[in-house]
Scaffold this active site. Structure first.
Site, PDB file in Angstrom:
ATOM      1  N   GLY A 189       0.820  -1.201   0.000  1.00 18.70           N
ATOM      2  CA  GLY A 189       0.000   0.000   0.000  1.00 18.70           C
ATOM      3  C   GLY A 189       0.852   1.247   0.000  1.00 18.70           C
ATOM      4  O   GLY A 189       0.540   2.234  -0.667  1.00 18.70           O
TER       5      GLY A 189
ATOM      6  N   MET B 128       5.137   2.767   1.530  1.00 14.77           N
ATOM      7  CA  MET B 128       6.416   2.469   2.174  1.00 14.77           C
ATOM      8  C   MET B 128       6.934   3.732   2.845  1.00 14.77           C
ATOM      9  O   MET B 128       7.014   4.786   2.231  1.00 14.77           O
ATOM     10  CB  MET B 128       7.432   1.950   1.139  1.00 14.77           C
ATOM     11  CG  MET B 128       8.822   1.704   1.711  1.00 14.77           C
ATOM     12  SD  MET B 128       8.791   0.482   3.049  1.00 14.77           S
ATOM     13  CE  MET B 128      10.200   1.030   4.018  1.00 14.77           C
TER      14      MET B 128
ATOM     15  N   GLU C 242       1.836   5.609   7.620  1.00 11.79           N
ATOM     16  CA  GLU C 242       3.224   5.752   7.161  1.00 11.79           C
ATOM     17  C   GLU C 242       3.954   6.851   7.918  1.00 11.79           C
ATOM     18  O   GLU C 242       5.156   6.723   8.206  1.00 11.79           O
ATOM     19  CB  GLU C 242       3.256   6.045   5.659  1.00 11.79           C
ATOM     20  CG  GLU C 242       2.632   4.964   4.791  1.00 11.79           C
ATOM     21  CD  GLU C 242       3.127   3.564   5.105  1.00 11.79           C
ATOM     22  OE1 GLU C 242       4.358   3.399   5.303  1.00 11.79           O
ATOM     23  OE2 GLU C 242       2.305   2.636   5.157  1.00 11.79           O
TER      24      GLU C 242
END
Length: 924
Positions: A314, A316, A351
């Protein structure tokens, strides 16, 4: 070696401080790990890369030390490649005969130590290159240098290429990196282990019409007359190799600045900057929230976000340069569904949590991966709840995160949160619901036990202690233990080191309200094996009763326990007790059968909070499947939700309706009548709900109203595909959409409409959806088309859909959507998907190649998971024994075990068939 010099990090404790200044942290246990030799540590990397795209061919440009305007002769190779030079300052603790680094798929040209050429040898099995100088190198600092060539592959790993179509319809090329967990070695020789932290100074030479990005802001730029530009970047903080990142392409961007002055930029394809605005707003708000929470300001000058056209995961969390799958970043705020908006918010916030939890403080080794992912999962929910309170994120967490964790962890083929990792390659198989969802659930449980104040206090202390270093699970427990004064380590070790979780059973309620409780390990199929009863979990007890909201009752430490709860006095005769009130712990709860009618009435009357209604249904479904709750009893509880009005509760109702329907359809003909009656019952819940939410969006719709509309309509193809009114409305909207009326088919339910019209359609309908796949501009819309193709009504069209998924027309990142949709659309689709997978197994292997194992995992689930018979489980297992997929063994084992659990459930259901048929027909 002078440890006072900047960057002299070799003699450091794992916390990031000098060994002389820190004696309390135990070194990692490296005995069983496959690691590069100790005693040689990287301090600083100078990395220079020059990209040569094959179309159009680029001349070879040395990465460094080339005068402006110079070129080097030679015919460019007809491949997308890059030329690299890396110079690493290392610290040698004692005399060493050689130096080993990780390197994979790189062609080494030269190697030297301290400027003197040396021999080198590659080991493909270990993915290493070993440099051997003429004489041993002594203690102190040295410089290792290599030049090499690498390939910009198409595996979505290492340094790889992607293609996209710009606003003018032209095919464009870009390059980006994906290094987690062990693919930095595909881009540069390095110490590719999370504990081997260093600083990085990087430079990229790329075609001048492209933008080059890395973790840090650019320091300088140099343009050559031949159309190449070299961009040099500022040095990074001390970090692990898997967080290094490079992106090269043509972009537009939008930008904002946080309260602390950090520049955030959202890079989008040219001409589409508006698609990055929502993600940008989320990022600014999240970074400000994290600055406040951690009390450590975000330590980099900028935070970039880039949408990558081809991306395996999805997103990084590369430090300062977060990369995203397009659908998880790029959305049009005016037309995006509530599900898409929420997904983008969740991913961005997840993230950015990693910028502290994972990047600033990194796990010491991969067995503590959950420290990164579990915490970020918890944090994405908490910050979303803070920024968007109307989304009811903690109620959604119970279904989406805790539910997924419990489903996987109920299998014997599950694994502990802290799973022993010997070789780093093994970590691929634990990027799953245990690390993410159970990890997040365990963090939520700690928060409930220690309280918000101690939780944040311990978190801040942990961050300060291990900033720029590496930590373990024990370090986090110790920080919370110190902050709260509670035995966190004693309580939590069982939850992270043991596989599985317990059933907390209410055996009875005494007259004074004391709860008699027992616990034992839960399995999806209800089976027991020798030693299972020996597993005990310290269970934090939270309970509620009529007139008594959520109450803490301490911690249950043994297999049996008596918990005083005066508010429950009399509950044995006339009322109910809700265990795990608030759903804080990842476990199942079982009640006496005599209490179930009172609990059902509490569901109908809404006297139980939404979180507890969700938890009751989730537990009841799992207990029924395991043989711990009668099938009819479960149906009665499910029926209590007929008048449910909370969107978050409806999400769980729909999930369980669909799951049980899939199990019954996956069985043999003995379940045919039962399956038919159950589908009718499901329609009796769905159609009134559809009438309430409607097809047409309303101005007054809140986020959860829109989300529920999409979820209700998404269930229609499964249960209402034969309803003439439903199909007619779907067809009307489909035709209007194809005619240019985009508002006729909101993104909330595009794929559901495609399924409805195709299941009732023919080859012409199939081709119309295929045409939409080719013409619609957003990747999310293309994904909806792929899912829609799964409803193909004939074997020939299903084969055509599955073949299309394997073709070059479908990106590798998206190709599994067709199989997932086809196997779940119908019994014919299920059988066709499995047959096609077997027949085209070699084509699937060729499609995935060496790309991430998660892609093949998804296809395995799509091909195999729709069955509910022991015969099919045996057949599937035999196929994979004859056609092994070593990187997917865990997923195959889990899939087969889940099928066998469903097969056992079918046999239990058939024992109550007559009673169940009577109840279902009466209710429907």
């Amino acid at each position: 070696m002078d440890l006072s010099l900047p960057g002299a990090f070799a003699a450091l404790c794992r916390c990031g401080k000098k060994v002389q200044e820190c004696v309390k942290h135990v070194p990692g246990d490296d005995a069983d790990r496959v690691l590069l030799p100790a005693g040689v540590e990287p301090l600083h990397y100078d990395v220079a890369l020059a990209l040569r795209f094959a179309d159009p061919p680029q001349e070879y440009i040395p990465c460094t030390s080339i005068a402006i305007g110079e070129t080097k002769g030679g015919t460019p190779e007809l491949a997308h490649v890059f030329d690299g030079e890396v110079s690493v300052t290392i610290a040698v603790e004692k005399q060493a005969a050689n130096v080993s680094l990780h390197a994979k798929d790189l062609t080494i040209k030269t190697a030297s130590i301290d400027g003197v050429a040396c021999a080198y040898a590659l080991d493909e099995e270990l993915s290493t290159v070993t440099l051997t100088p003429l004489a041993p190198i002594g203690k102190g600092e040295h410089v290792v240098a290599l030049t090499y060539e690498g390939v910009l592959n198409n595996l979505m790993a290492g340094f790889y290429r992607s293609t996209y179509t710009d606003i003018n319809g032209e095919k464009k090329l870009m390059a980006s990196t994906q290094f987690e967990s062990i693919d930095a070695r595909r881009c540069l020789p390095c110490w590719d282990e999370p504990r081997r932290k260093a600083t990085f100074s990087c430079a990229l030479t790329v075609p001048s019409h492209m933008t080059a990005l890395s973790n840090m802001p650019e320091a300088s730029k140099m343009t050559f007359p031949n159309g190449m530009t070299k961009t040099s970047f500022m040095a990074t903080p001390r970090m692990s190799t898997y967080l290094l990142c490079f992106v090269v392409g043509e972009f537009d961007h939008v930008s904002k600045t946080t309260s602390n002055g950090v520049l955030i930029r959202a890079f989008t394809p040219p001409g589409k900057p508006h698609l990055g605005e929502f993600a940008l707003d989320c990022a600014v708000a999240a970074l400000d929230a994290y600055d406040r929470t951690f009390e450590i300001p975000y330590p980099l000058p900028k935070s970039d976000m880039v949408a990558i056209p081809e991306f395996a995961a999805g997103a990084m969390e590369n430090w300062g340069l977060v990369t995203y799958r397009e659908v998880d970043m790029l959305i049009d705020k005016k037309t995006a569904s509530s599900r898409q908006l929420q997904r983008v918010a969740e991913v961005v916030i997840h993230e950015l949590a990693h910028q502290w939890f994972g990047n600033l403080v990194t796990m010491e080794w991969w067995e503590d991966l959950w420290l990164n992912e579990g915490f970020a999962t918890w944090m994405e929910t908490g910050v979303c709840a803070e920024l968007y309170p109307e989304w009811s994120m903690w109620e959604q967490f119970i279904t989406d995160m805790q539910g997924r964790a419990l489903q996987l962890d109920a299998l014997r083929s599950s694994h502990p949160i802290q799973v022993p990792i010997r070789k780093a390659e093994e970590v691929e198989q634990v990027f799953d619901a245990i690390s993410y969802c159970k990890g997040g659930s365990v963090v939520r449980m700690v928060h409930a036990v220690v309280g918000a104040e101690a939780f944040v206090k311990g978190l801040r202390a942990y961050m300060k202690e291990f900033a720029y270093g590496n930590a373990t699970t024990a370090d986090l427990w110790a920080a919370w233990e110190l902050a709260s004064g509670k035995p966190v380590t004693e309580m939590m070790d069982a939850w992270t080191k043991q596989t599985g979780f317990p059933v907390l059973e209410l055996v009875g309620v005494r007259g004074d309200g004391t709860l008699d409780l027992k616990q034992y390990r839960f399995f999806a199929d209800g089976a027991k094996a020798e030693g299972d009863d020996a597993l005990i979990w310290p269970v934090p007890l939270f309970a509620a009763a009529p007139g008594a909201p959520e109450t803490s009752l301490g911690v249950m430490k043994g297999s049996d326990h008596a918990a005083p709860f005066p508010a429950a006095a009399g509950a044995a005769e006339k009322a109910w007790v809700k265990l795990n009130a608030g759903q804080h712990a990842p476990l199942r709860c079982k009640y006496p059968d005599a209490m179930l009618p009172a609990l059902a009435q509490a569901i109908r009357a809404k006297t139980l909070p939404a979180a507890d209604r969700i938890g009751l249904l989730s537990d009841a479904a799992a207990l029924s499947k395991a043989g711990l709750l009668g099938f009819v009893r479960f149906l009665e509880l499910l029926g209590a939700f007929k008048d449910e009005d909370d969107a978050t509760v409806w999400s769980m109702v729909l999930e369980k309706l669909l799951a049980l329907g899939k199990t019954l359809r996956g069985a043999d003909e003995r379940c045919a009548a039962l399956s038919e009656a159950y589908d009718a019952f499901a329609r009796s819940l769905l159609l009134p709900a559809l009438n309430k939410v409607g097809w047409e969006p309303r101005e007054k719709d809140a986020h959860l109203d829109r989300k529920l509309r999409g979820e209700v309509i998404a269930a229609l193809p499964t249960f209402c595909g034969g309803d003439a009114g439903v199909v007619a409305e779907a067809q009307r909207r489909f035709d209007a959409f194809r005619g240019g009326d985009d508002a006729a088919l909101p993104s909330e339910y595009q794929s559901a409409v495609y399924k409805l019209v195709l299941s009732a359609g023919d080859a012409a309908t199939f081709d119309q959806i295929l045409g939409l796949f080719e013409s619609r501009p957003l990747n999310e819309e293309k994904k909806s088309c792929l899912v829609g193709l799964g409803a193909a009504p004939t074997d020939a069209l299903r084969t055509k859909a599955l073949d299309f998924a394997l073709s070059d027309a479908v990106k590798l990142q998206d190709y599994f959507y067709v199989a997932l949709a086809t196997h779940g659309a119908s019994t014919g689709g299920r059988d066709s998907t499995w047959a096609h997978f077997q027949a085209k197994f070699a084509a699937h292997q060729a499609k995935v190649g060496e790309a991430g194992s998660s892609l093949m995992d998804a296809v395995v689930v799509g091909a195999c998971s729709g069955f509910s018979s022991e015969a099919k489980a045996t057949e599937i297992l035999a196929f994979f024994e004859a056609n092994p997929l070593p990187r997917n063994e865990r997923k195959i084992s889990q899939t087969v075990e889940a099928i066998r659990a469903s097969a056992k459930y079918v046999e239990r259901v058939l024992l109550e068939k007559d009673a169940a048929l009577g109840w279902l027909r009466a209710e429907a």
